[in-house]
Design a protein around this motif. Sequence first.
Motif, PDB file in Angstrom:
ATOM      1  N   TYR A   5       0.805  -1.225   0.000  1.00 14.94           N
ATOM      2  CA  TYR A   5       0.000   0.000   0.000  1.00 14.94           C
ATOM      3  C   TYR A   5       0.834   1.270   0.000  1.00 14.94           C
ATOM      4  O   TYR A   5       0.370   2.307  -0.457  1.00 14.94           O
ATOM      5  CB  TYR A   5      -0.944   0.004   1.213  1.00 14.94           C
ATOM      6  N   LYS A   6       2.060   1.218   0.483  1.00 13.87           N
ATOM      7  CA  LYS A   6       2.902   2.411   0.577  1.00 13.87           C
ATOM      8  C   LYS A   6       3.722   2.657  -0.686  1.00 13.87           C
ATOM      9  O   LYS A   6       4.525   3.579  -0.720  1.00 13.87           O
ATOM     10  CB  LYS A   6       3.884   2.276   1.747  1.00 13.87           C
ATOM     11  N   THR A   7       3.538   1.828  -1.709  1.00 11.28           N
ATOM     12  CA  THR A   7       4.445   1.845  -2.856  1.00 11.28           C
ATOM     13  C   THR A   7       3.715   2.005  -4.178  1.00 11.28           C
ATOM     14  O   THR A   7       2.788   1.255  -4.474  1.00 11.28           O
ATOM     15  CB  THR A   7       5.275   0.552  -2.887  1.00 11.28           C
ATOM     16  N   ARG A  59       2.701   8.220  -2.681  1.00 14.21           N
ATOM     17  CA  ARG A  59       2.981   7.142  -1.733  1.00 14.21           C
ATOM     18  C   ARG A  59       4.397   7.298  -1.193  1.00 14.21           C
ATOM     19  O   ARG A  59       5.225   7.958  -1.788  1.00 14.21           O
ATOM     20  CB  ARG A  59       2.788   5.794  -2.410  1.00 14.21           C
ATOM     21  N   GLU A  60       4.675   6.649  -0.091  1.00 15.17           N
ATOM     22  CA  GLU A  60       5.985   6.791   0.557  1.00 15.17           C
ATOM     23  C   GLU A  60       7.130   6.294  -0.324  1.00 15.17           C
ATOM     24  O   GLU A  60       8.227   6.844  -0.305  1.00 15.17           O
ATOM     25  CB  GLU A  60       5.963   6.043   1.885  1.00 15.17           C
ATOM     26  N   GLU A  84      12.490   0.202   4.543  1.00 14.88           N
ATOM     27  CA  GLU A  84      11.879   0.786   5.738  1.00 14.88           C
ATOM     28  C   GLU A  84      12.828   0.807   6.931  1.00 14.88           C
ATOM     29  O   GLU A  84      12.584   1.521   7.898  1.00 14.88           O
ATOM     30  CB  GLU A  84      10.576   0.067   6.055  1.00 14.88           C
TER      31      GLU A  84
END
Length: 152
Positions: A5-7, A59-60, A84
């Motif tokens: 979800y963060k990518t 997104r991150e 991360e």
Amino acid sequence: MKPLYKTTIILRECGERTADAAYNLLSGIAAQGALYRVNTAPFSSCLAESFKLGIDQGREWTLCIDADVLVTPGGIYELQTTAELLPEHGFEVQGLIQDRFFGIRRPAGNHLYRTCYLERALELIPVEGSSLRPESSTIERMCELGFVDVQL
């Protein structure tokens, strides 16, 4: 496996016969609406378009991957987990690929970037024709500014 979800995932294509297979593998790990195809030449323009797309998605992380790289979900999750753990100035993580022609593992075709630094990296993409490896040159320039890159 749960989606990343963060990518934002960007598949970079230039006529590879494996492009659809690569897309299908990536679609199994991408969050809904987070997988894009970019087919722009020359490569410095493709790199810039990929960075801008990652920035726009917000997104991150932004994963840029070449269409001749067929991923395993475990490899991509390991890339994400490693990223991360990077310090805040960590910019990029690259995994090794298994080169089936040479029978070795080597760096190629995949880069997971911390999206918040892509705006700065955009400014450092070499002018077309001034570098044989625009992406590597951009990463090297970011490292000269104190950012960190890691190769798995």
